[in-house]
Motif scaffolding. Structure first.
Motif, mmCIF file in Angstrom:
data_model
loop_
_atom_site.group_PDB
_atom_site.id
_atom_site.type_symbol
_atom_site.label_atom_id
_atom_site.label_comp_id
_atom_site.label_asym_id
_atom_site.label_seq_id
_atom_site.Cartn_x
_atom_site.Cartn_y
_atom_site.Cartn_z
ATOM 1 N N ARG A 654 24.318 -40.925 -0.450
ATOM 2 C CA ARG A 654 24.002 -41.761 -1.594
ATOM 3 C C ARG A 654 24.282 -43.228 -1.294
ATOM 4 O O ARG A 654 23.730 -44.100 -1.931
ATOM 5 N N HIS A 655 25.160 -43.476 -0.374
ATOM 6 C CA HIS A 655 25.544 -44.850 -0.077
ATOM 7 C C HIS A 655 25.158 -45.237 1.355
ATOM 8 O O HIS A 655 25.825 -46.009 2.002
ATOM 9 N N ALA A 656 24.051 -44.627 1.846
ATOM 10 C CA ALA A 656 23.622 -44.934 3.200
ATOM 11 C C ALA A 656 23.064 -46.341 3.299
ATOM 12 O O ALA A 656 22.943 -46.886 4.381
ATOM 13 N N SER A 657 22.688 -46.941 2.186
ATOM 14 C CA SER A 657 22.143 -48.289 2.219
ATOM 15 C C SER A 657 22.754 -49.107 1.099
ATOM 16 O O SER A 657 23.282 -48.569 0.119
ATOM 17 N N ALA A 658 22.640 -50.424 1.233
ATOM 18 C CA ALA A 658 23.162 -51.321 0.205
ATOM 19 C C ALA A 658 22.392 -51.163 -1.099
ATOM 20 O O ALA A 658 22.956 -51.302 -2.187
ATOM 21 N N GLY A 659 21.096 -50.864 -1.002
ATOM 22 C CA GLY A 659 20.293 -50.680 -2.209
ATOM 23 C C GLY A 659 20.746 -49.481 -3.010
ATOM 24 O O GLY A 659 20.816 -49.524 -4.250
ATOM 25 N N GLU A 660 21.061 -48.377 -2.329
ATOM 26 C CA GLU A 660 21.558 -47.190 -3.026
ATOM 27 C C GLU A 660 22.908 -47.468 -3.677
ATOM 28 O O GLU A 660 23.171 -47.019 -4.800
ATOM 29 N N ALA A 661 23.770 -48.179 -2.958
ATOM 30 C CA ALA A 661 25.091 -48.497 -3.514
ATOM 31 C C ALA A 661 24.959 -49.353 -4.767
ATOM 32 O O ALA A 661 25.679 -49.146 -5.755
ATOM 33 N N LEU A 662 24.022 -50.325 -4.755
ATOM 34 C CA LEU A 662 23.821 -51.181 -5.922
ATOM 35 C C LEU A 662 23.277 -50.377 -7.097
ATOM 36 O O LEU A 662 23.747 -50.529 -8.235
ATOM 37 N N LEU A 663 22.319 -49.513 -6.855
ATOM 38 C CA LEU A 663 21.765 -48.674 -7.921
ATOM 39 C C LEU A 663 22.830 -47.761 -8.497
ATOM 40 O O LEU A 663 22.930 -47.582 -9.719
ATOM 41 N N ASP A 664 23.644 -47.171 -7.637
ATOM 42 C CA ASP A 664 24.721 -46.284 -8.094
ATOM 43 C C ASP A 664 25.713 -47.035 -8.977
ATOM 44 O O ASP A 664 26.098 -46.562 -10.058
ATOM 45 N N ALA A 665 26.127 -48.234 -8.541
ATOM 46 C CA ALA A 665 27.118 -49.010 -9.296
ATOM 47 C C ALA A 665 26.586 -49.417 -10.663
ATOM 48 O O ALA A 665 27.286 -49.309 -11.683
ATOM 49 N N LEU A 666 25.324 -49.896 -10.707
ATOM 50 C CA LEU A 666 24.766 -50.335 -11.988
ATOM 51 C C LEU A 666 24.505 -49.152 -12.912
ATOM 52 O O LEU A 666 24.702 -49.249 -14.129
ATOM 53 N N ASP A 683 30.772 -60.885 -16.249
ATOM 54 C CA ASP A 683 30.950 -59.540 -16.798
ATOM 55 C C ASP A 683 30.425 -58.485 -15.830
ATOM 56 O O ASP A 683 31.016 -57.416 -15.699
ATOM 57 N N GLU A 684 29.314 -58.757 -15.149
ATOM 58 C CA GLU A 684 28.737 -57.791 -14.226
ATOM 59 C C GLU A 684 28.282 -58.503 -12.955
ATOM 60 O O GLU A 684 27.131 -58.944 -12.830
ATOM 61 N N PRO A 685 29.199 -58.646 -11.973
ATOM 62 C CA PRO A 685 28.870 -59.371 -10.735
ATOM 63 C C PRO A 685 27.723 -58.750 -9.953
ATOM 64 O O PRO A 685 27.089 -59.438 -9.135
ATOM 65 N N ALA A 686 27.420 -57.463 -10.179
ATOM 66 C CA ALA A 686 26.370 -56.808 -9.410
ATOM 67 C C ALA A 686 25.020 -57.486 -9.598
ATOM 68 O O ALA A 686 24.152 -57.428 -8.713
ATOM 69 N N PHE A 687 24.821 -58.162 -10.725
ATOM 70 C CA PHE A 687 23.545 -58.832 -10.955
ATOM 71 C C PHE A 687 23.376 -60.062 -10.058
ATOM 72 O O PHE A 687 22.278 -60.629 -9.985
ATOM 73 N N SER A 688 24.454 -60.498 -9.413
ATOM 74 C CA SER A 688 24.343 -61.613 -8.473
ATOM 75 C C SER A 688 23.969 -61.137 -7.073
ATOM 76 O O SER A 688 23.746 -61.952 -6.175
ATOM 77 N N ASP A 689 23.881 -59.825 -6.868
ATOM 78 C CA ASP A 689 23.508 -59.272 -5.570
ATOM 79 C C ASP A 689 22.074 -59.693 -5.234
ATOM 80 O O ASP A 689 21.170 -59.567 -6.068
ATOM 81 N N PRO A 690 21.832 -60.187 -4.035
ATOM 82 C CA PRO A 690 20.470 -60.608 -3.656
ATOM 83 C C PRO A 690 19.437 -59.488 -3.774
ATOM 84 O O PRO A 690 18.236 -59.760 -3.912
ATOM 85 N N LEU A 691 19.891 -58.230 -3.724
ATOM 86 C CA LEU A 691 18.957 -57.108 -3.816
ATOM 87 C C LEU A 691 18.547 -56.788 -5.246
ATOM 88 O O LEU A 691 17.603 -56.014 -5.463
ATOM 89 N N TRP A 692 19.248 -57.365 -6.229
ATOM 90 C CA TRP A 692 18.982 -57.001 -7.615
ATOM 91 C C TRP A 692 17.543 -57.277 -8.048
ATOM 92 O O TRP A 692 16.919 -56.403 -8.669
ATOM 93 N N PRO A 693 16.955 -58.423 -7.792
ATOM 94 C CA PRO A 693 15.574 -58.648 -8.242
ATOM 95 C C PRO A 693 14.603 -57.584 -7.727
ATOM 96 O O PRO A 693 13.712 -57.134 -8.456
ATOM 97 N N ARG A 694 14.779 -57.167 -6.468
ATOM 98 C CA ARG A 694 13.891 -56.145 -5.914
ATOM 99 C C ARG A 694 14.169 -54.772 -6.532
ATOM 100 O O ARG A 694 13.236 -53.999 -6.800
#
Length: 752
Positions: A654-666, A683-694
């Protein structure tokens, strides 16, 4: 002729089974004056003469045994049954109690306007909880019926029993029934002091009944004893102590009467309770009967209709209703919160759906600050400090209300600290009893209390968090008070999670170190550890090294939905650990015993999880629904392995990639909150992740992301809701079409 001469103690334990020749003596003994005796003289096989001293005067009469009943002749009056005699003006004077209850409950407007919601009784749905409780609480011949009334805070348990008590008092006065309810509020008291709680209730009512008389009145069906807030009488020994501490009372009434235990449903596990009760019931030869009445939440159409009747604009109601759909917001889908919330959002400019509890408290504080401290730059914070001090005092005194002069003292002290001039303080202190959040309890105008325990706990939680960062000595003193249970820990986690500044891990470590330095029996040890675990559910900052919880004895611990930082549990003993929807891959256990573990299909354990619980509660769906309890070692090992313990290969994918980790956390965040604010990076630093827009584009492409705009006084703010985050976390759905969508989302996230 044979004269029977004896004296019976006025404690609860007046004899296990009142049968045969001693029935009359045991029934009368509690009504005799202290240090006096009840004399019973048998003059035939069916007739006895009795005498005793009551209120300083000689009391005598004749008892006739006929058709299995005892009839009393007294003062030349017409013969009456023993129960009627005990209820008469010469004895308990239940007419007086009924009149007092009628006056008290008639003054409580919410009771008269209250509408019964649904209830589940022994797996059968009832539309009207009032009639359901009345039906279940009907007396059974030669058996004691224990009714467990449970439901979340604010569901209306207290109001329900008060409504029924009011109705029964009215019927008693009009001679349509022969029994009354006695509601004993146990909030803030411990079970070892249940006698004191009953005595205090009777003293507040100012009726001529004393607590030694209560068991015999219950046994004969004259009083239904209600312990309101049974779960709050628990000490650090937890569930076992709560049950066994009732046995002395049950010894006195076994074989008759009705006892209602009102409690949070998070406290009671029906299966566990019944097992314990059945084991204890063997001592009473099967003379105890058990029933459960579960109060059910309002449904969405009911809440919408209620808001409409309260004049809440449709667009505001819809935002609140969307939030109600979130399992984490279920605490607000209840009568108490609906009433309070409707009053607040009806005229408010902004509705933040993930801050509804804060909206209630902050709205009250703002309004009162404008009324009382309009010219003070920090009026709201002054009032906040005032309420925090009241909550602390209630906690310290183990009371849910305070005398008005005590409240005035605290207000004067807080105002003086804030630099309010003497004359202005004098005027404000005079109005202390009219400040918002302070209600008049049961018509006693010289006392005040918070309208609900959760409001008191909210301000006490704020006090703890303030002391955590400003005054460690104040914190240690506050941790000595009561037991910091799961409900309070939930509030602490929510408040801490709303702070702009994350919690420093060093402070969590300091709490665990404090807990270890104290004797296990010290309340501060348990509470310091509980506070530390509550803070682990929030955003943390500081040293990234592993937090150590070493040699701690813990009761109930919740890490629901948490992204747990590096944590080592070493040599700990945990009664109940809730890891539902949590990413616990960073938890390492060493020589740690967990008695009961709750997990969900989306829980992730790590290779360093080595504890094998005695029981595992598992569910696959919304929180707590479809819960199964597993006790067999092979079943437990299978569940733990499926979640990653000692077998991280499945979960690591589930955490083999940064994208999966971001989806899991959110997704875990959306499980806990219906809406998230993408522009609130604090409140939610994950939205500052560069991968979030994609990632957002992926979710929108598959119609899983819903965007709404909340009107505010400034620029419009965007609210984002993720549809069905639980199925995303579990990576499965019963609908094949939806399963295909889930697979596509995770595949796309993996490629980011």
């Amino acid at each position: 002729m044979h004269a029977q001469f004896s004296r019976t103690s006025s404690s609860f334990g007046t004899g296990r089974h009142m049968t045969g020749s001693n029935t009359l003596e045991l029934a009368l003994a509690p009504f005799a004056d202290p240090a006096t005796e009840v004399r019973v003289l048998s003059i035939s096989q069916t007739t006895e003469m009795f005498s005793f001293v009551r209120k300083g005067g000689e009391f005598s009469g004749r008892a006739i045994h006929q058709d299995g009943e005892i009839w009393i002749e007294h003062k030349g009056q017409q013969k009456q049954r023993l129960a009627s005699f005990l209820a008469s003006a010469d004895m308990a004077n239940l007419d007086d109690l009924a009149r007092v209850q009628g006056r008290i409950y008639d003054r409580e407007q919410p009771i008269s306007e209250w509408v019964a919601g649904p209830a589940l009784v022994e797996q059968t749905q009832h539309e009207n909880s009032l009639s359901a409780l009345e039906e279940v609480a009907a007396r059974m011949p030669d058996r004691t019926r224990i009714v467990v009334l449970d439901g979340p805070a604010g569901m209306g348990k207290t109001t329900l029993v008060k409504k029924l008590a009011s109705q029964q008092a009215r019927d008693f006065i009009e001679r349509r029934r022969t029994s009354l309810m006695l509601i004993v509020s146990s909030r803030g008291r411990r079970l070892s002091r249940l006698n004191d709680a009953i005595a205090a209730t009777l003293q507040d009512l100012r009726v001529g009944i004393f607590y030694p008389e209560v068991p015999i009145l219950v046994k004969h069906g004259l009083l239904t004893l209600v312990i309101d807030g049974f779960d709050e009488l628990v000490n650090q020994d937890g569930y076992d102590d709560a049950w066994y501490s009732l046995t002395e009372l049950l010894d006195s009434i076994a074989g008759g009467g009705v006892l209602i235990l009102s409690s949070r449903d998070t406290f009671f596990s029906d299966q566990e309770f019944i097992l314990r009760a059945q084991r204890q019931d063997a001592l009473w030869q099967g003379r105890i009967d058990f029933s459960f009445v579960h109060l059910q939440p309002w449904l969405r159409p009911q809440v919408r209709e209620f808001f409409r009747l309260q004049g809440v604009p449709e667009e505001k109601a819809e935002v609140a209703l969307d939030f109600f759909s979130d399992t984490r917001a279920s605490a607000l889908v209840r009568p108490f919160f609906a009433h309070r919330l409707a009053a607040e959002i009806r005229n408010s400019q902004n509705v933040e759906p993930d801050r509804l509890l804060f909206l209630i408290t902050e709205g009250f504080l703002t309004r009162e600050a404008e009324l009382l401290l309009k010219d003070h730059p920090s009026g709201r914070e002054v009032l906040r400090r005032f309420f925090q001090e009241l909550a602390l005092e209630m906690r310290q005194q183990e009371r849910e209300v305070l005398d008005l002069d005590v409240i005035q003292f605290f207000l004067d002290a807080v105002l003086e600290e804030a630099g309010i001039p003497h004359e202005q303080r004098k005027q404000l202190v005079h109005r202390a009893g009219a400040v918002a959040f302070l209600d008049i309890p049961e018509g006693n105008r010289q006392r005040r209390g918070f309208p609900h325990q959760i409001i008191r706990d909210f301000f006490f939680s704020e006090y703890l968090l303030s002391a955590l960062t400003t005054d460690w000595r104040r914190l240690e003193a506050a941790l000595q008070l009561g037991v910091l249970g799961l409900d309070l820990a939930d509030i602490i986690a929510e408040i801490a999670g709303s702070l702009r500044t994350p919690v420093e891990r060093a402070r969590i470590q300091a709490l665990f170190s404090l807990a270890k330095s104290l004797p296990p029996a010290d309340p501060a040890a348990l509470n310091a550890a509980s506070l530390g675990f509550a803070l682990l559910r929030t955003r943390t900052t500081g040293d990234a090294s592993r937090i150590l919880a070493d040699g701690l004895y813990l009761g109930n611990v919740s890490l629901v939905g948490a992204e747990v930082p590096l944590l080592e549990l070493s040599g700990c003993s945990v009664g109940f650990l809730d890891l539902s929807d949590s990413n616990a891959t960073n938890i390492q256990t060493k020589n740690t015993t967990v008695m009961r573990l709750r997990v969900s299909a989306s829980t992730i354990l790590g290779t360093e999880w080595h504890s094998i619980p005695s029981a595992v509660e598992y569910f696959d769906g919304d929180y707590g629904k479809g819960l199964s309890t597993n006790r067999q070692p092979d079943e437990i090992q299978s569940i733990l392995s499926s979640l990653g313990a000692d077998q991280i290969e499945t979960k690591s994918k589930r955490h083999a990639s940064a994208g999966e980790a971001l989806l899991d956390a959110l997704a875990r965040r959306w499980v806990r909150r219906f809406y998230l604010w993408p522009d609130d990076l604090d409140d939610e630093p994950a939205f500052s992740d560069p991968l979030w827009p994609r990632l957002r584009s992926i979710l929108e492409k598959h119609d899983r992301l819903v965007a709404k705009f909340q009107p505010t006084s400034g620029p419009r703010r965007e609210l984002l809701h993720l549809k069905d985050p639980n199925s995303l976390l579990r990576r499965r759905h019963p609908d094949p079409a939806q399963q295909l969508v889930i697979d596509e989302i995770w595949t796309a996230a993996k490629s980011l």
